[in-house]
Design an enzyme around this catalytic site. Sequence first.
Site, PDB file in Angstrom:
ATOM      1  N   ASN A 145     -15.910 -19.174  -5.234  1.00  0.00           N
ATOM      2  CA  ASN A 145     -16.405 -18.769  -6.560  1.00  0.00           C
ATOM      3  C   ASN A 145     -15.989 -17.350  -6.961  1.00  0.00           C
ATOM      4  O   ASN A 145     -15.686 -17.090  -8.112  1.00  0.00           O
ATOM      5  CB  ASN A 145     -17.923 -18.972  -6.667  1.00  0.00           C
ATOM      6  CG  ASN A 145     -18.703 -18.167  -5.665  1.00  0.00           C
ATOM      7  OD1 ASN A 145     -18.209 -17.840  -4.591  1.00  0.00           O
ATOM      8  ND2 ASN A 145     -19.925 -17.824  -6.003  1.00  0.00           N
ATOM      9  N   GLY A 220     -20.779 -18.782   2.097  1.00  0.00           N
ATOM     10  CA  GLY A 220     -20.607 -20.136   1.562  1.00  0.00           C
ATOM     11  C   GLY A 220     -21.928 -20.862   1.516  1.00  0.00           C
ATOM     12  O   GLY A 220     -22.999 -20.243   1.523  1.00  0.00           O
ATOM     13  N   SER A 221     -21.839 -22.171   1.516  1.00  0.00           N
ATOM     14  CA  SER A 221     -23.056 -22.980   1.349  1.00  0.00           C
ATOM     15  C   SER A 221     -23.930 -22.939   2.603  1.00  0.00           C
ATOM     16  O   SER A 221     -23.443 -22.704   3.708  1.00  0.00           O
ATOM     17  CB  SER A 221     -22.667 -24.422   1.051  1.00  0.00           C
ATOM     18  OG  SER A 221     -21.956 -24.939   2.151  1.00  0.00           O
ATOM     19  N   GLU A 242     -23.845 -15.347   4.736  1.00  0.00           N
ATOM     20  CA  GLU A 242     -24.168 -15.076   3.329  1.00  0.00           C
ATOM     21  C   GLU A 242     -24.190 -16.421   2.628  1.00  0.00           C
ATOM     22  O   GLU A 242     -23.142 -16.968   2.268  1.00  0.00           O
ATOM     23  CB  GLU A 242     -23.094 -14.155   2.717  1.00  0.00           C
ATOM     24  CG  GLU A 242     -23.004 -12.770   3.350  1.00  0.00           C
ATOM     25  CD  GLU A 242     -24.134 -11.840   2.905  1.00  0.00           C
ATOM     26  OE1 GLU A 242     -24.790 -12.132   1.890  1.00  0.00           O
ATOM     27  OE2 GLU A 242     -24.370 -10.832   3.586  1.00  0.00           O
ATOM     28  N   CYS A 276     -23.526 -16.987  -6.615  1.00  0.00           N
ATOM     29  CA  CYS A 276     -24.591 -17.213  -5.635  1.00  0.00           C
ATOM     30  C   CYS A 276     -25.918 -16.611  -6.068  1.00  0.00           C
ATOM     31  O   CYS A 276     -26.976 -17.138  -5.735  1.00  0.00           O
ATOM     32  CB  CYS A 276     -24.176 -16.656  -4.282  1.00  0.00           C
ATOM     33  SG  CYS A 276     -23.804 -14.903  -4.328  1.00  0.00           S
ATOM     34  N   GLU A 366     -29.177 -26.332  -5.162  1.00  0.00           N
ATOM     35  CA  GLU A 366     -28.752 -25.104  -5.843  1.00  0.00           C
ATOM     36  C   GLU A 366     -27.873 -25.563  -7.006  1.00  0.00           C
ATOM     37  O   GLU A 366     -26.913 -26.319  -6.793  1.00  0.00           O
ATOM     38  CB  GLU A 366     -27.935 -24.258  -4.854  1.00  0.00           C
ATOM     39  CG  GLU A 366     -27.343 -23.020  -5.471  1.00  0.00           C
ATOM     40  CD  GLU A 366     -26.428 -22.270  -4.491  1.00  0.00           C
ATOM     41  OE1 GLU A 366     -26.133 -22.790  -3.401  1.00  0.00           O
ATOM     42  OE2 GLU A 366     -26.018 -21.160  -4.838  1.00  0.00           O
TER      43      GLU A 366
END
Length: 488
Positions: A145, A220-221, A242, A276, A366
């Site tokens: 992203n 990431g996820s 993160e 995020c 999310e």
Amino acid sequence: MGKEHRDCENGNFKGEITDSHRFCKLHSSFGFMLLEPLNYMRRYYESGATQSFSFRKEQLKKLKQAIVKYEKELYAALYSDLKKSPEECWVTELGMVTAEINAALKSLHRWMKPQKAGTNLLNFPSSSYVMNEPMGVALIIGPWNYPFQLLINPLVGAIAAGNCVVLKASEFAPATDSVMKKMIEEIFPKEYILYMQGEGALIVPQLMNYFRFDFVFYTGSTAVGKIVYKMAAEHLVPVTLELGGKSPCVVEVDANIKVAARRIAMTKFSNAGQMCVAPDYVLVQQSVKEKFIESLRGALLSFFSNKPEEDYNYCRIINEKQFDRLTGYLNSGKIVHGGRTDRGKLFIEPTILENVSLDTQVMKDEVFGPILPVITFETMDEAKQIIQQNPNPLAFYVYTSSRKRGIEWLNAIPSGGACINNSSWHLTNHHLPFGGRGFSGMGNYHGKYSFDTFSHKKAVMKTPTWFDPNLKYPPFKGMLKWYKKIIR
Ligand code: NAD
């Protein structure tokens, strides 16, 4: 690392392969292709070449110059991947990294200095300090992203702290991935910074199972974060994770509604919501809901016009998979703004949903896209219960004109970071640690925090030889009264 392990990594090991050599199985399918450069890197790191202040400073300067050189190519790549404008790229990608480099260049000397620590009476007349030791060979894994910022910002910390690094960008922002590879390979030798491309699900396990990194920094996820964490745990590799999550945004009755709506609209729909720390959903007090939605609408029209598909400022969805996931949320409530989509252009209009039931998928996942559920509440307890469906968000935002109420909210909601009367911008201040907690991650970075994240804090005690009291040596019999005086 023991001699045998080193021999093994060098390919010289002749003894029996035991569990401790599992990272060195040169006969695996992974084989020489990837392991060779990592072994070079290990040896390069162990040579101490990356540790001096002058070396680190030089590399940070090179990186800064490379960003200037590749500025236009990076803009073009980020446009191709996400349709980001140069302005958005500067604020959220290149400029942010440049500011991190500048902060590191300004303060690196001070950061590197050992920090003096006190010494207790038991250890008199020793002196104590904390030494910043590089973690060693680090792996940095980035998402798609903010493909440049989220890979290169941690790299700044890793270089500042004296590490060697393997970089693995997301395969889903291929244009940016390819420019970053060219840039990194032009300025750094492979034994120092190695850029790896490919599908994460294939490459990362290969890397982490066959080579023991000293540190892994993953963005990431949450789902993939768990996989990375498990692989790291297998070899006791420390990690920073993160991750994502649903960052709630509370709008109280006493908030400046117009300003709140502008700020929420800005950060929710920037990068088409693929951020995020974007507000995931809004909890607005019932009595101001209509005014809030009206202000949100006004803000969206002024930011992206009534034709956002053609607007210079509005980004696109990264790929069909994400597009399909997001459009699946559109029937979760009543669309009160937006709702138009175009799969061919990977376009989803900035969309506001109301009357969203809490058990719909959009309130479980999310969102990570330009769809904003607006939910009403009457009491703080009611809102807290909704937030607790997805605990420990990466960020929490509250809009209120009451200082007391703002603090009450911050105390009530555990989260990675938070803003009062703002959303998301806390991440652009490198004086603040950035990171999650629980489901949204562990560890943090930015500015000095990045340096600390990529450094091991080594406790050192230095003891002169002129004083060597018998008290510290056997026989201990009869010493108890003295120990009780000294240790208390
Ligand atoms: P992702 O987890 O799918 O991918 C991230 C990285 O992991 C990529 O480089 C990918 O190649 C790699 N990967 C994918 N599958 C893997 C596997 N099985 N094993 C090892 N590595 C694998 O995440 P994404 O879709 O790129 O990014 C979106 C997510 O990231 C969102 O949840 C978002 O909230 C989160 N995010 C968090 C932050 C933060 O700073 N906390 C920043 C940006 C994005």
